[in-house]
Design a protein around this motif. Structure first.
Motif, PDB file in Angstrom:
ATOM      1  N   LEU A   1       0.717  -5.065  -7.364  1.00 57.98           N
ATOM      2  CA  LEU A   1       1.172  -3.748  -7.045  1.00 57.98           C
ATOM      3  C   LEU A   1       2.008  -3.071  -7.651  1.00 57.98           C
ATOM      4  CD1 LEU A   1       1.222  -4.577  -3.077  1.00 57.98           C
ATOM      5  CD2 LEU A   1      -0.530  -3.361  -4.287  1.00 57.98           C
ATOM      6  N   GLU A   2       3.067  -3.424  -8.039  1.00 64.67           N
ATOM      7  CA  GLU A   2       3.870  -2.939  -8.981  1.00 64.67           C
ATOM      8  C   GLU A   2       3.375  -2.476 -10.145  1.00 64.67           C
ATOM      9  OE1 GLU A   2       8.184  -4.763  -7.339  1.00 64.67           O
ATOM     10  OE2 GLU A   2       7.172  -5.742  -8.971  1.00 64.67           O
ATOM     11  N   GLU A   3       2.600  -3.565 -10.629  1.00 62.37           N
ATOM     12  CA  GLU A   3       1.623  -3.277 -12.185  1.00 62.37           C
ATOM     13  C   GLU A   3       0.842  -2.274 -11.921  1.00 62.37           C
ATOM     14  OE1 GLU A   3      -1.358  -5.700 -15.036  1.00 62.37           O
ATOM     15  OE2 GLU A   3       0.315  -6.737 -14.057  1.00 62.37           O
ATOM     16  N   MET A   4       0.090  -2.312 -10.789  1.00 60.17           N
ATOM     17  CA  MET A   4      -0.770  -1.172 -10.480  1.00 60.17           C
ATOM     18  C   MET A   4      -0.015   0.339 -10.431  1.00 60.17           C
ATOM     19  SD  MET A   4      -2.291  -0.242  -6.686  1.00 60.17           S
ATOM     20  CE  MET A   4      -0.917   0.205  -6.044  1.00 60.17           C
ATOM     21  N   GLY A   5       1.199   0.334  -9.764  1.00 51.98           N
ATOM     22  CA  GLY A   5       1.975   1.548  -9.647  1.00 51.98           C
ATOM     23  C   GLY A   5       2.096   2.025 -11.137  1.00 51.98           C
TER      24      GLY A   5
ATOM     25  N   GLN B   1      -7.169  -1.799 -10.346  1.00 48.81           N
ATOM     26  CA  GLN B   1      -8.670  -0.986  -9.812  1.00 48.81           C
ATOM     27  C   GLN B   1      -9.162  -1.794  -8.681  1.00 48.81           C
ATOM     28  OE1 GLN B   1      -9.285   2.224 -11.115  1.00 48.81           O
ATOM     29  NE2 GLN B   1     -10.296   2.191  -9.292  1.00 48.81           N
ATOM     30  N   GLU B   2      -9.089  -3.225  -8.744  1.00 46.30           N
ATOM     31  CA  GLU B   2      -9.729  -3.722  -7.664  1.00 46.30           C
ATOM     32  C   GLU B   2      -8.586  -3.760  -6.385  1.00 46.30           C
ATOM     33  OE1 GLU B   2     -12.252  -5.611  -7.399  1.00 46.30           O
ATOM     34  OE2 GLU B   2     -12.878  -4.646  -9.046  1.00 46.30           O
ATOM     35  N   LEU B   3      -7.295  -3.662  -6.981  1.00 48.08           N
ATOM     36  CA  LEU B   3      -6.222  -3.447  -5.882  1.00 48.08           C
ATOM     37  C   LEU B   3      -6.475  -2.063  -5.106  1.00 48.08           C
ATOM     38  CD1 LEU B   3      -3.035  -4.679  -7.146  1.00 48.08           C
ATOM     39  CD2 LEU B   3      -3.742  -5.307  -5.008  1.00 48.08           C
TER      40      LEU B   3
ATOM     41  N   ILE C   1      -7.173  -1.608  -1.220  1.00 51.98           N
ATOM     42  CA  ILE C   1      -6.091  -0.479  -0.492  1.00 51.98           C
ATOM     43  C   ILE C   1      -6.919   0.209   0.279  1.00 51.98           C
ATOM     44  CG2 ILE C   1      -4.480   1.262  -0.563  1.00 51.98           C
ATOM     45  CD1 ILE C   1      -3.263  -0.559  -2.917  1.00 51.98           C
ATOM     46  N   GLY C   2      -8.027   0.852  -0.342  1.00 54.68           N
ATOM     47  CA  GLY C   2      -8.986   1.863   0.226  1.00 54.68           C
ATOM     48  C   GLY C   2      -9.629   1.339   1.400  1.00 54.68           C
ATOM     49  N   GLN C   3      -9.616   0.106   1.585  1.00 54.22           N
ATOM     50  CA  GLN C   3     -10.210  -0.433   3.090  1.00 54.22           C
ATOM     51  C   GLN C   3      -9.357  -0.739   4.056  1.00 54.22           C
ATOM     52  OE1 GLN C   3     -13.124  -3.721   2.195  1.00 54.22           O
ATOM     53  NE2 GLN C   3     -12.704  -3.313   0.017  1.00 54.22           N
ATOM     54  N   LEU C   4      -7.971  -0.386   3.706  1.00 54.12           N
ATOM     55  CA  LEU C   4      -7.060  -0.473   4.857  1.00 54.12           C
ATOM     56  C   LEU C   4      -6.866   0.742   5.659  1.00 54.12           C
ATOM     57  CD1 LEU C   4      -3.822  -1.985   2.941  1.00 54.12           C
ATOM     58  CD2 LEU C   4      -5.700  -3.244   4.380  1.00 54.12           C
ATOM     59  N   ARG C   5      -6.387   0.667   6.914  1.00 57.17           N
ATOM     60  CA  ARG C   5      -5.881   1.567   7.639  1.00 57.17           C
ATOM     61  C   ARG C   5      -5.003   2.752   7.141  1.00 57.17           C
ATOM     62  NH1 ARG C   5      -3.733  -1.339  12.941  1.00 57.17           N
ATOM     63  NH2 ARG C   5      -5.249  -2.590  12.537  1.00 57.17           N
TER      64      ARG C   5
ATOM     65  N   ARG D   1      -2.334  -7.514   5.702  1.00 55.99           N
ATOM     66  CA  ARG D   1      -3.737  -7.003   5.562  1.00 55.99           C
ATOM     67  C   ARG D   1      -4.540  -7.010   4.514  1.00 55.99           C
ATOM     68  NH1 ARG D   1      -1.434  -3.130   9.978  1.00 55.99           N
ATOM     69  NH2 ARG D   1      -1.608  -4.142  11.860  1.00 55.99           N
ATOM     70  N   LEU D   2      -3.845  -6.362   3.473  1.00 58.24           N
ATOM     71  CA  LEU D   2      -4.370  -6.283   2.159  1.00 58.24           C
ATOM     72  C   LEU D   2      -4.774  -7.691   1.605  1.00 58.24           C
ATOM     73  CD1 LEU D   2      -4.900  -4.455  -0.353  1.00 58.24           C
ATOM     74  CD2 LEU D   2      -2.422  -4.905  -1.099  1.00 58.24           C
ATOM     75  N   LYS D   3      -3.958  -8.765   1.962  1.00 60.56           N
ATOM     76  CA  LYS D   3      -4.469  -9.956   1.309  1.00 60.56           C
ATOM     77  C   LYS D   3      -5.349 -10.436   1.946  1.00 60.56           C
ATOM     78  CE  LYS D   3      -0.288 -11.624   1.992  1.00 60.56           C
ATOM     79  NZ  LYS D   3       0.941 -12.688   2.273  1.00 60.56           N
TER      80      LYS D   3
END
Lengths: 278, 187
Positions: free
Chosen positions: A15-19, B124-126, B130-134, B175-177
């Motif tokens: 996530l940090e890398e994504m940021g 991008q996958e992350l 994340i886009g699928q979370l509330r 939830r993300l996991k």
């Protein structure tokens, strides 16, 4: 998977890398508009182009807390008073369609007769007849008719009521404030001009009686405007754009060519060392 | 860092005295962060721009009450977040509902966190996950990891206790996991 195991650290690293690699939409120019708005607010001066205007919109820029009771005595007009200031109120004392604010239920015929001039009806967003009509008459001749519209899919309810919009039309003699609109300190009334209409858009305000400022309730989004010698107030959870469309749709044809300037006065009330206001 | 902070405090003090040039500098310093914060909440560029502008104007009005012994950034971002949330919750509710409904029926319902662009495939996958979370889960994750706010700053910005920030973040990550376990390999 709810542990705080190694996979959590790996996820956080990802996530940090994504940021670091994320690209947001390009930031538009903001500073110029902000500074321009601040400058124009400072430059607002007393505008009294039409002394016979029935409705006054008064903006009190109140910088100190507990200053809500400051009133303007020298108003040369009546109507709707807008104050900005810090709210220190606690419990609301008025309901959404409180009789103290909007009067009693009547029929359309009774409302029309009491109002004494043609009531305007919205043609956009709020089509059709209102679900309830309220009439309030004051001993000093101020008359208001309020249309209440039930909420629907396209008209979100205000608070946890079934009401979606409250549209008030006000007329009467000069020299008396009717509704007092107080606005939280963090709220900035926005001037909106559309055609010949000049309006004020206010979010997160309070509505209270002019003769009893402690009788109040929070209000939803409010658009206030003048058309000829009638003042209008629309309260709903609609957007500014939708509210302006409603105002435009209500503009009377005979007054479309006549300028309707709100009477605007900005009064800076600042607590001085003696505890009074300058 | 200390110099930057002292410069910032000086700008705030000047702005508190009515110096619009100093406030202009502060706006330019924070407009990117403010716009992105508003965008995360509103998911709409024009709305985010309006909210950011309004928030800065409100910040100017409230500046006299800002205490200069407190950090300025979270104070300002709280105003931005509040403005964005108010807009989202109030006048744009109807509009957003319509938009989301139409997106849902057109099959575009796993939404605009993906409007963000990440340069690496994993990122991008992350973002997709994340886009699928509330919405609340997206907010805490994106504010924390996309904008880099500390948990302490998020406490101020979201106006919730520090323990709540921690628990929300923890739950959101779990939830993300779960989403990623269902969908993709993220390691």
């Amino acid at each position: 998977m709810t542990s705080n195991g190694p996979e959590d650290h790996q996820l956080i690293r990802s996530l940090e890398e994504m940021g670091e690699h994320i690209e947001f939409p390009e930031t538009p120019e903001i500073a110029e508009a902000v500074v321009s708005a601040i400058a124009s607010r400072r430059g607002i001066s007393v505008l009294l182009p039409y002394g016979l205007m029935l409705i006054a919109i008064v903006i009190l820029a109140i910088s100190a807390p507990q200053v809500r009771s400051a009133m303007v005595d020298a108003l040369n007009a009546i109507g709707i008073e807008i104050r900005t200031g810090e709210s220190s109120r606690e419990d609301e004392t008025l309901s959404l369609l409180d009789e103290a604010l909007f009067g009693v239920p009547v029929t359309m015929e009774e409302a029309q007769e009491a109002f004494g001039k043609s009531l305007a009806f919205p043609g956009e967003v709020l089509p059709g007849s209102p679900d309830a009509i309220y009439l309030k008459t004051e001993s000093d001749g101020i008359v208001s008719v309020t249309f209440a519209y039930g909420s629907s899919e396209s008209l979100p309810e205000i608070g946890e009521t079934d009401i979606g919009a409250i549209l008030t039309q006000i007329t009467g003699p000069a020299n008396h404030p009717y509704l007092v609109k107080s606005v939280f300190e963090m709220t900035t009334p926005i001037f909106v001009t559309e055609g010949n209409l000049q309006m004020q858009w206010i979010e997160q305000g309070e509505l209270s009686r002019a003769d009893d400022p402690d009788a109040w309730r929070a209000s939803a989004n409010v658009l206030i405007w003048l058309d000829g010698d009638v003042g209008y107030r629309l309260e709903s959870r609609l957007s500014q754009e939708q509210s302006v469309h409603i105002a435009e749709s209500m503009a009377k044809s005979e007054s479309r060519n006549q300028l309707s300037f709100p009477v605007v006065r900005e009064v800076s009330t600042r607590r001085n060392d003696e505890g009074g206001f300058s | 860092m200390a110099s930057r902070e002292s410069d910032e405090i000086e700008l705030v003090v000047r702005a508190q005295r009515g110096d619009t040039a100093a406030f202009d500098t502060l706006v330019r310093l924070y407009q990117d962060l403010a716009f992105r914060t508003a965008w995360i909440i509103l998911r709409h560029e024009h709305d985010a721009q309006d909210a950011t502008q309004t928030a800065f104007i409100k910040a100017w009005s409230a500046l006299s009450r800002f205490r200069t012994d407190q950090p300025f950034r979270p104070w300002l971002m709280r105003i931005v977040a509040n403005e964005a949330k108010n807009r989202r919750d109030a006048q744009w509710r109807w509009y957003q509902l319509q938009r989301h409904v139409s997106q849902y029926f057109s099959g575009e319902h796993s939404f605009s966190a993906q409007d963000l662009i990440a340069k690496r495939e994993t990122s991008q996958e992350l973002l997709k996950a994340i886009g699928q979370l509330r919405e609340n889960d997206q907010h805490v994750i994106l504010l924390r990891y996309a904008l880099g706010f500390t948990e302490s700053e998020m406490t101020e910005i979201l106006d919730i206790p520090a323990g709540t920030v921690k628990s929300r973040l923890h739950r959101a990550l779990n939830r993300l996991k779960e989403v990623m376990d269902d969908d993709i390999e993220w390691s």
